[in-house]
Design an enzyme around this catalytic site. Structure first.
Site, short mmCIF file in Angstrom:
data_model
loop_
_atom_site.label_atom_id
_atom_site.label_comp_id
_atom_site.label_asym_id
_atom_site.label_seq_id
_atom_site.Cartn_x
_atom_site.Cartn_y
_atom_site.Cartn_z
N GLY A 137 0.77 -1.24 0.00
CA GLY A 137 0.00 0.00 0.00
C GLY A 137 0.80 1.29 0.00
N THR A 138 1.99 1.29 -0.63
CA THR A 138 2.72 2.57 -0.67
C THR A 138 2.01 3.58 -1.58
OG1 THR A 138 4.19 1.84 -2.44
CG2 THR A 138 4.95 1.47 -0.18
N ASN A 139 1.35 3.09 -2.61
CA ASN A 139 0.59 4.01 -3.47
C ASN A 139 -0.64 4.54 -2.72
OD1 ASN A 139 1.64 4.38 -6.34
ND2 ASN A 139 1.93 2.19 -5.97
N ILE A 195 -8.41 -9.33 -10.95
CA ILE A 195 -8.94 -8.74 -12.19
C ILE A 195 -10.42 -8.40 -11.95
CG2 ILE A 195 -9.47 -9.21 -14.63
CD1 ILE A 195 -6.52 -9.22 -14.41
N LEU A 196 -10.81 -7.18 -12.26
CA LEU A 196 -12.22 -6.81 -12.09
C LEU A 196 -13.03 -7.41 -13.22
CD1 LEU A 196 -11.95 -3.03 -11.11
CD2 LEU A 196 -12.45 -4.96 -9.60
N ASN A 199 -6.22 2.90 -12.73
CA ASN A 199 -5.20 1.94 -12.28
C ASN A 199 -3.81 2.54 -12.50
OD1 ASN A 199 -4.07 -0.66 -11.51
ND2 ASN A 199 -3.60 -0.98 -13.68
N HIS A 248 0.07 1.39 -13.39
CA HIS A 248 0.87 0.26 -13.86
C HIS A 248 2.34 0.69 -13.92
CE1 HIS A 248 1.85 -3.43 -15.91
NE2 HIS A 248 2.60 -2.72 -16.72
C1 GRF Z 1 2.95 -0.87 -7.67
O1 GRF Z 1 4.16 -1.06 -8.36
C2 GRF Z 1 1.84 -0.63 -8.65
O2 GRF Z 1 2.23 0.06 -9.79
C3 GRF Z 1 1.45 -2.02 -9.03
O3 GRF Z 1 1.58 -2.76 -7.81
C4 GRF Z 1 2.51 -2.13 -6.96
C5 GRF Z 1 1.80 -1.86 -5.67
O4 GRF Z 1 2.62 -1.40 -4.64
N1 GRF Z 1 0.17 -2.04 -9.66
P1 GRF Z 1 1.98 -0.80 -3.32
O5 GRF Z 1 1.07 -1.85 -2.70
O6 GRF Z 1 1.23 0.45 -3.67
O7 GRF Z 1 3.15 -0.51 -2.42
#
Ligand code: GRF
Length: 208
Positions: A12-14, A93-94, A108, A110
């Site tokens: 969950g860093t994003n 996958i949704l 999303n 990527h």
């Molecule tokens: C990220 O590299 C994102 O681009 C991909 O999965 C990873 C998730 O990392 N879809 P985090 O859980 O947000 O740290």
């Protein structure tokens, strides 16, 4: 104020980047009101709880039937009056049913420059392994709308990141996150919340 749900599966860093942006008023007025994880043990759930955001788990384990799982997901989104769904490291996958219900309202991120190194099977470290295997000198991240084709929806934002000598998949993954993902995703969400994204002929036009 647009209500946002973030779907996660891992660290969950994003999600953290989005929570920080919301805290600092950089989400275009958007509010993250729900975090849904496909795994009960995802650390992302802790991050959400720390930020005071409601969480839910919709896992394959608890909901083995795909149709019932989708129904639960859609119920949660409707109950919370969600207007934008953000996939941030979501590894399921949704189904077309969910995509149709939230057409051009699911974003999303990527970790490559689409259309390179994307599509079925390209997730997590595999993307960065493939980048190093090919030997490209530039990679990056892409934020896009989700449609029925994996990583195939309209592109919203992209940022390039250099591949360097001696990179391992782990080092490259970290650089792509630090230099691209953590800034790109909150920016795309802000653009959406400020109604700056218009679809024209299947492509996203951004008004900065
Ligand atoms: C990220 O590299 C994102 O681009 C991909 O999965 C990873 C998730 O990392 N879809 P985090 O859980 O947000 O740290």
């Amino acid at each position: 104020m647009k209500k946002i749900a973030v779907l996660v599966s891992g660290g969950g860093t994003n999600l953290q980047a989005l929570l920080d942006a919301m805290q600092e008023d950089r989400l275009g007025g958007g509010k993250i009101v729900l975090v849904i994880s496909s795994r009960a043990d995802a650390y992302a759930l802790e991050r959400a709880k720390k930020a005071g955001v409601e969480t839910a788990v919709v896992s394959k384990k608890d909901w083995p039937d795909a149709t019932e799982r989708d129904t639960r997901l859609l119920e949660l989104l409707a109950e919370h009056e969600i207007e934008l769904v953000v996939l941030a490291g979501y590894l399921s996958i949704l189904s077309p049913r969910v995509i149709e219900a939230y057409r051009n309202r699911i974003i999303n991120i990527h970790p490559s420059l689409i259309p390179s190194f994307c599509g079925a099977g390209f997730y997590g470290l595999r993307v960065h392994e493939a980048v190093l295997e090919y030997g490209v000198k530039l990679t990056g991240a892409t934020v896009h709308f989700v449609n029925e084709i994996p990583d195939g929806g309209a592109i919203l934002l992209q940022k390039s990141v250099a591949v360097k000598n001696g990179d391992t998949p782990e080092i490259l993954q970290k650089r792509v996150m630090e230099e691209a993902e953590w800034s790109l995703l909150p920016r795309a969400v802000a653009l959406y919340c400020e109604d700056r994204i218009t679809m024209v002929d299947g492509k996203a036009v951004i008004t900065e």
